[in-house]
Scaffold this motif. Structure first.
Motif, PDB file in Angstrom:
ATOM      1  N   GLU A 759      29.644  34.222  40.223  1.00 19.59           N
ATOM      2  CA  GLU A 759      28.812  34.044  39.025  1.00 19.59           C
ATOM      3  C   GLU A 759      27.996  35.297  38.732  1.00 19.59           C
ATOM      4  N   ASP A 760      27.364  35.875  39.772  1.00 18.32           N
ATOM      5  CA  ASP A 760      26.583  37.109  39.568  1.00 18.32           C
ATOM      6  C   ASP A 760      27.472  38.236  39.049  1.00 18.32           C
ATOM      7  N   ALA A 761      28.674  38.364  39.611  1.00 16.36           N
ATOM      8  CA  ALA A 761      29.572  39.432  39.160  1.00 16.36           C
ATOM      9  C   ALA A 761      30.010  39.214  37.713  1.00 16.36           C
ATOM     10  N   LEU A 762      30.251  37.974  37.322  1.00 21.33           N
ATOM     11  CA  LEU A 762      30.654  37.706  35.946  1.00 21.33           C
ATOM     12  C   LEU A 762      29.527  38.009  34.975  1.00 21.33           C
ATOM     13  N   ARG A 763      28.284  37.703  35.351  1.00 22.23           N
ATOM     14  CA  ARG A 763      27.172  38.018  34.451  1.00 22.23           C
ATOM     15  C   ARG A 763      27.008  39.523  34.285  1.00 22.23           C
ATOM     16  N   GLN A 764      27.465  40.317  35.270  1.00 24.37           N
ATOM     17  CA  GLN A 764      27.431  41.776  35.158  1.00 24.37           C
ATOM     18  C   GLN A 764      28.747  42.339  34.645  1.00 24.37           C
ATOM     19  N   ARG A 765      29.694  41.448  34.273  1.00 23.99           N
ATOM     20  CA  ARG A 765      31.012  41.841  33.758  1.00 23.99           C
ATOM     21  C   ARG A 765      31.788  42.669  34.771  1.00 23.99           C
ATOM     22  N   ASP A 766      31.551  42.418  36.061  1.00 25.09           N
ATOM     23  CA  ASP A 766      32.321  43.072  37.120  1.00 25.09           C
ATOM     24  C   ASP A 766      33.446  42.113  37.495  1.00 25.09           C
ATOM     25  N   TYR A 767      34.539  42.149  36.703  1.00 19.23           N
ATOM     26  CA  TYR A 767      35.605  41.177  36.882  1.00 19.23           C
ATOM     27  C   TYR A 767      36.315  41.335  38.216  1.00 19.23           C
ATOM     28  N   ALA A 768      36.493  42.594  38.679  1.00 16.21           N
ATOM     29  CA  ALA A 768      37.199  42.794  39.944  1.00 16.21           C
ATOM     30  C   ALA A 768      36.449  42.127  41.096  1.00 16.21           C
ATOM     31  N   GLU A 769      35.129  42.319  41.159  1.00 21.93           N
ATOM     32  CA  GLU A 769      34.343  41.682  42.211  1.00 21.93           C
ATOM     33  C   GLU A 769      34.353  40.165  42.054  1.00 21.93           C
ATOM     34  N   ALA A 770      34.292  39.678  40.796  1.00 23.92           N
ATOM     35  CA  ALA A 770      34.331  38.235  40.567  1.00 23.92           C
ATOM     36  C   ALA A 770      35.638  37.629  41.059  1.00 23.92           C
ATOM     37  N   ILE A 771      36.764  38.313  40.802  1.00 23.45           N
ATOM     38  CA  ILE A 771      38.062  37.786  41.230  1.00 23.45           C
ATOM     39  C   ILE A 771      38.137  37.730  42.751  1.00 23.45           C
ATOM     40  N   ASP A 772      37.584  38.756  43.426  1.00 21.70           N
ATOM     41  CA  ASP A 772      37.578  38.734  44.900  1.00 21.70           C
ATOM     42  C   ASP A 772      36.783  37.546  45.416  1.00 21.70           C
ATOM     43  N   ASN A 773      35.598  37.306  44.850  1.00 22.36           N
ATOM     44  CA  ASN A 773      34.789  36.174  45.289  1.00 22.36           C
ATOM     45  C   ASN A 773      35.465  34.849  44.971  1.00 22.36           C
ATOM     46  N   GLN A 774      36.111  34.758  43.804  1.00 27.92           N
ATOM     47  CA  GLN A 774      36.818  33.520  43.468  1.00 27.92           C
ATOM     48  C   GLN A 774      37.978  33.280  44.415  1.00 27.92           C
ATOM     49  N   SER A 775      38.663  34.343  44.827  1.00 30.79           N
ATOM     50  CA  SER A 775      39.748  34.184  45.799  1.00 30.79           C
ATOM     51  C   SER A 775      39.209  33.672  47.127  1.00 30.79           C
TER      52      SER A 775
END
Length: 875
Positions: A759-775
């Motif tokens: 969620e924090d990565a998505l609010r910062q539009r850091d999609y690569a980090e968000a995808i890693d956390n979602q994985s």
């Protein structure tokens, strides 16, 4: 080229003078960096410690030990630098410059012809060779030095020193470096005896302003927020330094001006003076903290079922902390007739908290209070509304008192409306009970005209008798609430009917249509029966939807689960509508046998829908399977969010690409994807998105950036909702105390932390980090499901209830979007043999080759190439 002479050779070498000088200078700098980085690191660490004032807060023994260590470290670093540093020779510079050119032309120019110098042809070839080398050497450019020291400093100690020095520059003071001299032998007595002082100015935390060190501030004007805390410490002989101030407005007992430690809060403008050796004074100007403001914007909106929406706006210079809406009965505006002629019972004001943004600025925002007041005694009566907000300084801001009618649900059935009116009268004043019973008995004296079911009539008659009995005594608060609740339930039953009534009408309409088709009825009769079936089906589906909403409220389902049920019901209703259109088309064509077969299929679909609804209501009988189903739904939702984040990542790096061109994608704009449209706003419909595509309109760059930000925030909000659903599932997870149950809870904790990071990565539009956390979240969810499955299998072995039918249903629910059975224990993938043999290996190799090709393209963004490399590492 044959005329290339020795003079030309010397001229070509002379032209290399400046590239050679700059190359050699770069080599000197390179070797200095490689030799001196340990010394620089030691010096920067020492300066950072001194600027942060660590020497003033640790014991003197630690200070001297640190001085010795720093000195030894500096000497060792200096010896290291002297042993490593060597001035580069001219030959080394020539070799480096020559290595940057193709064919090493500089060395070729410096060579002499060894053999065949007496042969004219050989000499001509040699001169032609040197002429070509001279042409290559003419393009020589200075070689950049290689100053990277990663191989020499594998632990990045130089960066640790640089970060420490940067922190000292931001939060420390250069003046503190000199304080170490006071620790030298012979100066301790002077430091202890000499009058010195220190001071700090700390604004309130909610202002977001940094603390100031008074010793770094020159005398003069000082502007600080209201409520700033000032701390002054005096050292040396008592009375040598004194503090005078006129900013705290303190009265009563004030500490002496020579007190070694003084603290006071700035409440007004004035002066702060430190009198004595080295003293200073400041004229203090105070920035006031304005109280917050709030006001209602627009009209109060009421939904069909009574839900009220009150929009408002709030402002504060530092941010609103909380707010509430106060609603009071406007007795003067009430039409005091009939049951309202008595004096109303005393009731406290209705206080409802106002929503504030969870993220972003609270200094100026617009929100809406959404609340259902239908069951409140003041529903549909005149009330007064006043909004209030509170800031961090506990200042209160009030809106104007407004008059309005408190929104509530409207009842259109005459009997239901009468029951709601009697409920209002009883809650207005309990002495209206006898009158309400009399009116209800009069309204129900012809039951055939007002009641659709005999059971409803019996319930109303029983309630009337109870009200007549209770009217002879003084009603307690509990009795009054019980009567109001029963009247509300009866009114809803009469207004909406119930599921059994709708099902009975649907079965009757279907049987009549089926019989008419068998008996060869006229087209007009069949068309009329078809309209009746459509109406009965629509009523039945609406009743099912209402029943699902009531069950969700009673069971405490989350908004995400309610939304999922509504989407499922909408899809089912669309399927039924298409099937009924097909039946009508077949009947119009005279294909009655096929129409009758389609009618049977419709009956089976409705039966399956009813069984599915009953199954959802009875899920609580098996906590383990209910938890497994909930985790499976969460896993699917998380997979969908991950797919959408990956699609947004691709479009961020390649905005001109066709968005979501895969049929099964969970992203936006796919052929059959279930995400939102990329061309429009998040809630844009399909037709609107297609219209834009046909017109060929494209948003402006600024609009695309705003839409990208909105899409990222939408994904973050959905990720937060999914995290809240997971938290709810954690609270109801069975098997506490068992090894498998505890392991499942640990896995869900890991999944929750990963979702927070996504969620924090998505609010910062850091999609690569968000995808890693979602994985990571999906991996943890699979672990939890596997542990939960092991726990259920263990319970089954211990003689608990079998799960044969549940396992069959689970296998049905665990199919992926392509219709394949997913792997065991909730794993992603399939246990089926889909692409075996040479074809499967070929396609897998093609995918890997494509990923490797894209990861090697340097023109792609660094984030995308990092993501592709992680894919290669994983697969």
């Amino acid at each position: 080229m044959a005329n290339f002479s020795r003079h030309d050779k010397h001229r070509s070498l002379k032209a290399l003078r400046w590239p050679l000088i700059w190359t050699r200078a770069g080599m000197i700098g390179e070797r200095l960096v490689h030799a001196l980085w340990p010394l620089f690191s030691v010096v920067l660490l020492a300066l950072a410690a001194l600027m942060l004032g660590l020497q003033d807060i640790v014991p003197i023994e630690i200070v001297w030990a640190s001085v010795v260590l720093v000195t030894l470290g500096a000497l060792a670093a200096l010896v290291f630098a002297m042993r490593r540093f060597r001035l580069p020779s001219r030959e080394e510079a020539i070799d480096r410059l020559d290595a940057s050119l193709k064919g090493r032309p500089i060395r070729a120019l410096m060579d002499e012809q060894a053999i065949g110098d007496t042969d004219a042809a050989s000499t001509a070839v040699w001169r032609a060779h040197q002429a070509r080398m001279a042409d290559r050497a003419a393009g020589a450019q200075p070689v950049a030095p290689e100053i990277r020291t990663a191989t020499r400093d594998p632990y990045a100690l130089r960066f640790v020193a640089m970060v420490a020095f940067a922190v000292a520059l931001l939060f420390g003071s250069v003046w503190r470096v000199g304080s170490v001299a006071d620790l030298a032998p012979g100066s301790v007595e002077t430091a202890a005896g000499g009058p010195i002082w220190e001071g700090w100015v700390e604004p309130p935390r909610y202002t977001g302003r940094p603390a100031l060190y008074l010793n770094d501030l020159e005398p003069g004007q000082l502007e600080v927020p209201l409520g700033t805390l000032v701390t002054v410490r005096l050292y040396g002989e008592l009375g040598a330094l004194t503090v005078a101030e006129t900013v705290s407005a303190r009265v009563g007992e004030v500490p002496p001006a020579s007190d070694p430690v003084q603290e006071f809060t700035i409440r007004q403008a004035g002066q702060i003076e430190i009198a004595g050796p080295g003293g200073r004074s400041w004229e203090v100007a105070v920035t006031p903290d304005a109280p917050p403001t709030v006001s209602r914007i627009g009209d109060v909106e009421a939904a069909a079922l009574g839900e009220a929406t009150i929009p408002f706006t709030a402002q504060d210079d530092y941010g609103v902390e909380a707010g509430e809406a106060r609603i009071a009965l406007d007795v003067a505006s009430v039409d005091r007739r009939y049951g309202l002629s008595l004096a109303p019972e005393e009731r406290p004001q209705l206080v409802v908290g106002l929503p504030v943004p969870l993220a972003g600025s609270r200094a100026d925002f617009q929100e809406a209070l959404v609340e259902d007041f239908s069951k409140h005694p003041w529903a549909n009566l005149p009330v007064t509304l006043q909004l209030s907000v509170l800031d961090s300084a506990e200042q209160n801001g009030l809106s104007e008192v407004e008059q309005l009618v408190l929104p509530g649900r409207r009842f259109f059935d005459p009997m239901a409306s009468a029951l709601i009116e009697m409920r209002r009268d009883i809650l207005w004043n309990r002495n209206n009970t006898a009158r309400a019973a009399q009116i209800m008995r009069a309204a129900a004296h012809r039951p055939a005209d007002v009641f659709r079911k005999e059971t409803t009539q019996l319930r109303v008659n029983r309630l009337i008798r109870r009200m007549e009995t209770l009217a002879r005594f003084n009603l307690s608060d509990e009795m009054q609430e019980e009567l109001a609740e029963e009247l509300w339930g009866l009114a809803l039953t009469i207004e909406e009917g119930d599921l059994a009534d709708a099902l009975e009408r649907l079965e009757r309409a279907r049987e009549r249509l089926e019989e008419a088709m068998r008996n060869g009825a006229s087209p007009d009769e069949i068309a009329e029966l078809m309209r009746e079936l459509r109406q009965a089906t629509e009523d039945y589906l609406n009743q099912m939807r209402r029943q699902a909403e009531l069950d969700a409220e009673e069971n405490g389902d989350t908004g995400a689960q309610q939304q999922q049920n509504e989407n499922s019901m909408t899809m089912t209703q669309d399927d039924i509508q298409r099937m009924m259109d097909r039946i009508q088309e077949l009947m119009e064509q005279g294909r009655m046998a096929e129409a009758e077969q389609a009618l049977q299929e419709l009956q089976e679909l409705l039966e399956n829908l009813r069984m599915s609804q009953n199954g959802q209501q009875g899920q609580g009988q098996n906590p383990g399977q209910e938890a497994m189903d909930g985790l499976a739904d969460t896993l699917r939702e998380q997979q969908g969010l991950s797919d959408q984040a990956f699609r947004d990542l691709q479009e961020q790096f390649n905005p001109n690409a066709q968005a979501g061109d895969q049929a099964g994608n969970e992203g936006r704009n796919g052929n059959q994807g279930r995400g939102q449209s990329h061309e429009g706003q998040g809630g844009q419909g399909e037709g609107e998105a297609q219209g834009q595509g046909q017109n060929g309109q494209q948003g402006q760059p600024g609009q695309q950036g705003n839409e990208g930000e909105g899409l990222a925030q939408d994904l973050a909000d959905r990720q937060q909702a999914l995290r809240d659903e997971l938290r709810r599932q954690q609270g109801s997870l069975p098997g506490q105390g068992s090894p498998e149950g505890d392991a499942a809870r640990d896995a869900l904790e890991r999944a929750g932390r990963a979702m927070d990071g996504a969620e924090d990565a998505l609010r910062q539009r850091d999609y690569a980090e968000a995808i890693d956390n979602q994985s990571r979240a999906m991996d943890a969810l699979r672990d939890a499901m596997r542990n939960l499955g092991e726990m259920m299998a263990q319970q089954e072995q211990n003689g608990q209830q079998g799960q044969g039918m549940v396992e069959t249903d689970q296998q049905t629910n665990n199919r992926d979007p392509l219709g394949r059975d997913s792997g065991g224990e909730g794993g992603i993938g399939s246990d089926q043999n889909m692409l075996q043999g040479e074809e499967g290996r070929r396609r897998a190799q093609e995918l890997l080759d494509e990923i490797r090709r894209r990861s090697a393209e340097t023109q792609r963004p660094e984030e995308e190439r990092d993501y592709l490399k992680r894919l290669l590492d994983r697969f």
